[in-house]
Design a protein around this motif. Structure first.
Motif, PDB file in Angstrom:
ATOM      1  N   ASP A  92       0.837  -1.212   0.000  1.00  0.00           N
ATOM      2  CA  ASP A  92       0.000   0.000   0.000  1.00  0.00           C
ATOM      3  C   ASP A  92       0.867   1.255   0.000  1.00  0.00           C
ATOM      4  O   ASP A  92       0.598   2.213  -0.724  1.00  0.00           O
ATOM      5  N   GLY A  93       1.922   1.251   0.803  1.00  0.00           N
ATOM      6  CA  GLY A  93       2.830   2.388   0.856  1.00  0.00           C
ATOM      7  C   GLY A  93       3.507   2.627  -0.491  1.00  0.00           C
ATOM      8  O   GLY A  93       3.653   3.779  -0.934  1.00  0.00           O
ATOM      9  N   MET A  94       3.891   1.549  -1.157  1.00  0.00           N
ATOM     10  CA  MET A  94       4.506   1.674  -2.478  1.00  0.00           C
ATOM     11  C   MET A  94       3.524   2.266  -3.482  1.00  0.00           C
ATOM     12  O   MET A  94       3.890   3.127  -4.287  1.00  0.00           O
ATOM     13  N   HIS A  95       2.258   1.831  -3.426  1.00  0.00           N
ATOM     14  CA  HIS A  95       1.261   2.381  -4.349  1.00  0.00           C
ATOM     15  C   HIS A  95       1.020   3.873  -4.087  1.00  0.00           C
ATOM     16  O   HIS A  95       0.907   4.658  -5.029  1.00  0.00           O
ATOM     17  N   TYR A  96       0.973   4.259  -2.822  1.00  0.00           N
ATOM     18  CA  TYR A  96       0.836   5.687  -2.506  1.00  0.00           C
ATOM     19  C   TYR A  96       2.043   6.467  -3.026  1.00  0.00           C
ATOM     20  O   TYR A  96       1.895   7.571  -3.568  1.00  0.00           O
ATOM     21  N   ALA A  97       3.241   5.896  -2.865  1.00  0.00           N
ATOM     22  CA  ALA A  97       4.449   6.561  -3.357  1.00  0.00           C
ATOM     23  C   ALA A  97       4.415   6.689  -4.882  1.00  0.00           C
ATOM     24  O   ALA A  97       4.754   7.747  -5.436  1.00  0.00           O
ATOM     25  N   LEU A  98       3.998   5.638  -5.574  1.00  0.00           N
ATOM     26  CA  LEU A  98       3.922   5.687  -7.040  1.00  0.00           C
ATOM     27  C   LEU A  98       2.897   6.710  -7.514  1.00  0.00           C
ATOM     28  O   LEU A  98       3.161   7.485  -8.439  1.00  0.00           O
ATOM     29  N   TYR A  99       1.721   6.713  -6.900  1.00  0.00           N
ATOM     30  CA  TYR A  99       0.703   7.690  -7.291  1.00  0.00           C
ATOM     31  C   TYR A  99       1.172   9.115  -6.987  1.00  0.00           C
ATOM     32  O   TYR A  99       0.963  10.024  -7.794  1.00  0.00           O
ATOM     33  N   ALA A 162       8.927  -6.383  -7.223  1.00  0.00           N
ATOM     34  CA  ALA A 162       7.981  -6.987  -6.273  1.00  0.00           C
ATOM     35  C   ALA A 162       6.960  -7.848  -7.004  1.00  0.00           C
ATOM     36  O   ALA A 162       6.636  -8.954  -6.552  1.00  0.00           O
ATOM     37  N   ALA A 163       6.468  -7.359  -8.145  1.00  0.00           N
ATOM     38  CA  ALA A 163       5.497  -8.148  -8.916  1.00  0.00           C
ATOM     39  C   ALA A 163       6.118  -9.465  -9.370  1.00  0.00           C
ATOM     40  O   ALA A 163       5.489 -10.531  -9.268  1.00  0.00           O
ATOM     41  N   LEU A 164       7.348  -9.406  -9.846  1.00  0.00           N
ATOM     42  CA  LEU A 164       8.026 -10.628 -10.301  1.00  0.00           C
ATOM     43  C   LEU A 164       8.354 -11.558  -9.136  1.00  0.00           C
ATOM     44  O   LEU A 164       8.229 -12.782  -9.254  1.00  0.00           O
ATOM     45  N   LEU A 165       8.751 -10.991  -8.002  1.00  0.00           N
ATOM     46  CA  LEU A 165       9.020 -11.789  -6.803  1.00  0.00           C
ATOM     47  C   LEU A 165       7.757 -12.528  -6.360  1.00  0.00           C
ATOM     48  O   LEU A 165       7.802 -13.732  -6.053  1.00  0.00           O
ATOM     49  N   HIS A 166       6.637 -11.818  -6.344  1.00  0.00           N
ATOM     50  CA  HIS A 166       5.384 -12.457  -5.955  1.00  0.00           C
ATOM     51  C   HIS A 166       5.006 -13.568  -6.934  1.00  0.00           C
ATOM     52  O   HIS A 166       4.493 -14.607  -6.528  1.00  0.00           O
TER      53      HIS A 166
END
Length: 184
Positions: A92-99, A162-166
């Protein structure tokens, strides 16, 4: 086309906006990174800079649309198997940072051009200046814009990793929820 997410994956509209944003951001970075291949003052270099401005403002428009769609699309599809709470909080923190990044960068660019007194055009239409001409402020804003651009490489890289790791290590559905044409 519905914008509502299902319990298993994002809606095709949300997926399309995501990948359109990816392509636009690649083009934004490419237009600035490759401008050095053209001599200063050349029409090619000027075209690349203009493309950078156009693409950057396009990112701003798409991100504002994405925020509205995100609100309307409903809950995010569940990640299966569920990730630990700390990972969800970090995501969630990463998505807030990206936005925040995707909003701040075009706005900083717009402010930079406004302070420099340079005309801004979006699809042939003049874009109003946000502030009056102030060359010193323009230089400061440009420095911040460029520093955040470097940070953007880090944010985007971490998001992709992160997407690839998941997908490949944790073997959950984080990535496939956002892939076009993939069904559970």
């Amino acid at each position: 086309m519905s914008i509502r997410n299902s319990e298993y994956r994002f809606s095709p509209f949300v997926i399309g906006l995501h990948w359109l944003t990816v392509l636009l951001i690649i083009a934004v970075y490419a237009s600035m990174e490759l401008r050095g291949l053209a001599p200063k003052g050349s029409s090619l270099r000027d075209a690349m800079k203009s493309s950078h401005y156009l693409l950057g403002l396009s990112v701003l428009v798409i991100v504002v649309i994405r925020i509205g769609v995100r609100i309307q699309a409903g809950v995010k599809p569940a990640i299966q198997p569920p990730m630990p709470r700390w990972q969800a909080t970090l995501a969630d923190g990463m998505h807030y940072a990206l936005y925040s990044f995707m909003l701040a960068m075009p706005l900083l660019g717009w402010l930079t051009l406004s302070a420099a007194g340079k005309p801004i055009v979006l699809f042939g239409l003049p874009v109003p200046s946000l502030i009056g001409t102030d060359v010193a402020l323009s230089r400061q804003l440009k420095d911040v814009h460029e520093a955040l651009a470097t940070l953007g490489y880090v944010l985007i890289g971490l998001h992709a990793m992160a997407a690839l790791l998941h997908h490949y290590v944790m073997r959950d559905n984080t990535l496939v929820r956002m892939l076009p044409g993939h069904h559970p």
